[in-house]
Design a protein around this motif. Structure first.
Motif, PDB file in Angstrom:
ATOM      1  N   ASP A   1      62.073  19.815  64.880  1.00  0.00           N
ATOM      2  CA  ASP A   1      61.905  19.003  65.983  1.00  0.00           C
ATOM      3  C   ASP A   1      63.379  18.742  66.730  1.00  0.00           C
ATOM      4  OD1 ASP A   1      59.636  19.435  65.554  1.00  0.00           O
ATOM      5  OD2 ASP A   1      58.820  17.283  64.715  1.00  0.00           O
TER       6      ASP A   1
ATOM      7  N   ASP B   1      65.025  20.796  68.783  1.00  0.00           N
ATOM      8  CA  ASP B   1      63.924  21.927  69.876  1.00  0.00           C
ATOM      9  C   ASP B   1      64.152  20.453  71.336  1.00  0.00           C
ATOM     10  OD1 ASP B   1      62.835  23.432  68.854  1.00  0.00           O
ATOM     11  OD2 ASP B   1      61.015  22.057  68.495  1.00  0.00           O
ATOM     12  N   ARG B   2      64.827  18.906  70.128  1.00  0.00           N
ATOM     13  CA  ARG B   2      65.279  17.672  70.776  1.00  0.00           C
ATOM     14  C   ARG B   2      67.167  18.252  71.375  1.00  0.00           C
ATOM     15  NH1 ARG B   2      64.115  13.983  67.545  1.00  0.00           N
ATOM     16  NH2 ARG B   2      66.128  13.472  67.144  1.00  0.00           N
TER      17      ARG B   2
END
Lengths: 278, 231
Positions: free
Chosen positions: B222, B225-226
């Motif tokens: 995550d 992805d950020r």
């Protein structure tokens, strides 16, 4: 003078709970049959490959003072700074479970057999810790046979409790329980000495401290060598100092500069364990 | 196992389920007593036979299964062995898909250079991150353990578009982590560098100038992805 120790594989085969702890599985948690089977298989590989060995050397406080300073890279204040001057016996140690185990773990990772390699890694880690406990206990028994345990009064003094007074509040919750130094109350055991191991790389003792430790102890005699980054080969080896003395000397609060960065706080468990054993 | 028809969605669900339980193929007796039953490899064969696009098998079967395990790991519902077993099952499926991707290029989320910092030989955390990120579509360049800053910088030069991950297990090697980030920043000021490991905290990550902190391997997905969204 370093003493080479005989340690058998049977002695260092760890409990499955200790292995699972290294796999991140909390104690008491139910483990699936396939994970149990993996552990059993890794234990068998370990039994075939392990060649445990150890070396021990008693050291004076003066010599240890010099050794502990190392290359001057320790944190400004460390627990060992406070503990060793009050010790009764000090000994440097190094133990290993042998080269072959580490080689098999490395081979497993290289060939991407992560499942088995990781389980064997955990068996070996738990085993190395077991080896430390064994050598530690031997040293404690030998040392305490030479000199009597501390009196209750000594424990109180070393824990910072004035003679004849009730322990101050901050000790009442831990020192009193761990060290049995309360001035009131009934059924009490006799105070005994305790031993804990402290290692370079932990609790403010910089990893570079390995260099001086190796110069004194010469673990190369049992096949343990030091790399450029001060890490040991075989990988599954542990080195450090055993500090024997009244249990009170091992008490410290986790308020050192580096404690805030530590997420494990294993020191708390180690101190608590003094109550149960050496 | 999903009560199955031979509909592609059921096959994909079975692939995801087998990844989660670690059932790599029919020969494997994981879960115990399942020997002879189809595993990831067999379900992927079926999906291919049904003309399910390889990208779909990867995303909705294999990666979906591993992502569930990653989330369960983060929630302390499963532990290291289950993650490793799941990753192994996923690789059984990947091996089936790779030949199909050769013609149309294996989809890649990006390149991720991962290493344990100098003075630290612990590689289990690093390996977990590598496996979960690989499962999430990242191409992994594993530079190993005890990595000097120069080694990391050299790997980044070889893969200039990469993101970087640094792992440390010892409190004392956190210093080396700071040095590694500084060395990377000197040559690559804007490089995405994420850090993690038992002693590492969010605060420490900020202190040393890392781009982000992943408290567990699943969080690394995550976080990347950020920080480095897919093009």
């Amino acid at each position: 003078m370093s003493e080479i120790l005989t340690i058998t594989t049977d002695e260092v085969v760890p409990d499955r709970e200790a292995v699972f702890e290294h796999q991140g599985i909390p104690a008491g948690r139910a483990v699936a049959a396939e994970i149990e089977a993996l552990c059993t298989a890794a234990m068998e590989v370990f039994r075939q490959a392990a060649a445990p060995a150890g070396v021990l050397a008693e050291i004076s406080k003066a010599d240890f003072a010099t050794l502990y300073k190392g290359d001057g890279q320790n944190e400004d204040a460390t627990p060992v700074d406070e503990i060793y001057p009050r010790a009764k016996h000090l000994a440097l140690f190094a133990v290993t479970v042998g080269e072959e185990v580490s080689r098999r773990i490395a081979d497993g990772f290289k060939s991407k057999d992560f499942v088995d390699a990781c389980m064997l890694d955990s068996v070996a880690s738990a085993s190395a810790e077991r080896a430390v406990e064994i050598v530690q206990q031997r040293f404690l028994e030998r040392a305490t046979a030479r000199s009597p345990a501390a009196t209750k009064g000594e424990h109180r003094r070393l824990a910072g409790v004035p003679t004849g007074e009730t322990p101050v509040p901050q000790f009442s919750s831990r020192a009193e329980k761990i060290l049995d130094i309360s001035s009131t109350g009934g059924d009490r055991r006799s105070p005994v000495d305790g031993v804990l191991a402290y290692s370079p790389g932990y609790c403010g003792w910089d990893i570079s401290g390995q260099r001086k430790l190796f110069e004194f102890l010469k673990p190369e005699t049992v096949g343990i060598s030091l790399g450029e980054s001060c890490l040991m080969q075989p990988l599954k080896s542990v080195s450090g100092v055993f500090i024997i003395g009244p249990k009170a000397i091992h008490l410290f609060d986790n308020c050192y500069s580096f404690c805030g960065r530590c997420t494990t706080h294993n020191c708390r468990d180690r101190i608590r364990a003094l109550d149960a054993g050496g | 196992m999903t009560e199955t028809t031979d509909a592609p969605k059921d096959i994909l669900a079975n692939i995801a389920q087998c990844v989660q339980t670690g059932k790599a193929d029919a020969n494997m007796n994981i879960p115990m007593g399942s020997k002879g039953q189809p595993g990831v490899a067999e379900w992927v064969d079926q999906a291919i036979a049904k003309d399910v696009p390889p990208q779909t098998i990867l995303a909705e079967g294999l990666m979906a299964g591993l992502q569930v395990i990653g989330k369960k790991f983060a929630a302390n519902e499963v532990f290291i062995p289950e993650v490793l077993i799941a990753a192994r099952a996923m690789h059984a499926g990947m091996n089936k898909l790779k030949p199909l991707f050769a013609e149309q290029d294996m989809p890649s989320r990006g390149t991720f250079v991962m290493g344990t910092v100098q003075g630290d030989l612990h590689d289990i955390g690093k390996n977990l991150v590598c496996m979960l990120l690989e499962g999430a579509g990242w191409r992994i360049i594993d530079v190993g353990v005890d990595c000097a800053p120069e080694k990391l910088v050299a790997a980044i030069k070889e893969h200039p578009d990469c993101a970087v991950g640094l792992s440390a297990l010892l409190t004392t090697t956190m210093v080396a982590m700071g040095k590694a980030v500084s060395a990377i920043r000197e040559s690559f000021p804007d490089k995405t560098v994420i850090v993690g490991g038992a002693p590492v905290t969010e605060e420490f990550a900020k202190e040393i100038g890392a781009s982000g902190y992943a408290p567990d391997p699943s969080a690394a997905i995550d976080l990347l992805d950020r920080l480095q969204p897919a093009a």
